[in-house]
Design a protein around this motif. Sequence first.
Motif: not given
Length: 407
Positions: A7, A151, A154, A209
């Motif tokens: 990723k 986010g 992920d 994060k």
Amino acid sequence: MALIVQKYGGTSVGTPERIQAVADRVIRWVKKGNEVVVVVSAMSGETNKLVALINAVNPQGSAREKDVILATGEQVTIGLLALALESKGQPARSYTGAQAGIVTDDAFTKARIRHIDDTAIRADLKAGRVVVVAGFQGIDEQGSITTLGRGGSDTTGVALAVALKADECQIYTDVDGVYTTDPRIEPKARHIPRLTLEEMLEMASQGSKVLQIRSVEFAYKYDMPIRVLSSFDEHDEGKSTLVTREEDVMEEVLVRGIAFNRDEAQLTISGVPDQPGVAFSILGPIADANIEVDMILQNVSTDKTADFTFTVHKNDYDNARKILAKTGEKLGAAKWEGDTNVAKVSIVGAGMRSHAGVASKMFKTLADEGINIRMISTSEIKVSVVIDEKYLELAVRVLHEAFGLAA
Ligand code: ADP
Ligand code: ASP
Ligand code: MG
């Protein structure tokens, strides 16, 4: 032959040059005999631009339509990466979340992945193609586009690794691993070569994060190790962090790291009757409005009334305050108030399970700096405190020092 899911976050695909560098790395992994599935984020800043566009037109609008817009950033990068791979002679095919068979619930803007139909991806891998999947998005049972929360790429990466039973899930970002705290706040933060999934779960849920919390939840539930690495290491020889099962982490430390979160807001209602059902009458309407509550504190005073304090995400603050005002009138509370200038700092470490005294050392360290603690919460492997936001960076630094984490 191994199957690798990689990723790449926003900075890692932030320019055409960065995308070419990603393509080169992917090809290196293919040449070493691996099958590769790549998940990409939108180019850095793009999702923020989309949020700004939404807010300029109709910030209160329906979440379904917001997701139609938010999901577009990743569609650009999958196409660009597939083109870059093609230009270098590597067959590749891009997929949106829906095309990749990523089915979610219909909680728009914060959807959860329900299952993945990997038929198309597997067929491509078999045909020798690299599969490039858009992170952060999926499709619900009705066929609407959904997104997985900020986010969320992920989580796409880890969920695909789990679905495909990948040999490795690599998260490439702009740091070469997980550090004892955010290196942007504390330059003395130290690189952590290995930590447990449980520790990472606490770090992420307390605000680190570097990995989205849901990606770590997935990895924890399905026992999928995650490797965090830098996409700026052009020769695959730099450091990385392996987030893995407890038995694979040799060294148990007292405090692994310091996490912090500026996104919380505090609400207090005072002088409510101290009787059964009061907590429910305060938090019930908050939960009904789909607002998540983090910390909760209740004090009972000698006059048989109680003060009740809780924290919510800053985005939910206005809504929560309105709801609290209604509850306040209904219960005949003395007063209700809120504060958005708060922040949460947490110390996390699996070693806390077997050691007392960690919390008191934390409180003393903060007291020595004159930092007032507003709320406290603990679990087996973490202690969190809510403090004034203006002291956040100082608190992170002194705790980092006090627990011997500095490099
Ligand atoms: P990406 O766009 O690749 O997903 P993010 O910005 O989401 O990247 O995550 C990487 C950032 O996370 C780092 O640049 C760093 O500032 C931040 N961060 C916060 N806490 C930590 C930590 N404990 N270790 C490493 N990075 C951290
Ligand atoms: N582009 C999305 C975001 O900025 C998802 C991600 O980068 O993981 O939140
Ligand atoms: Mg990220």
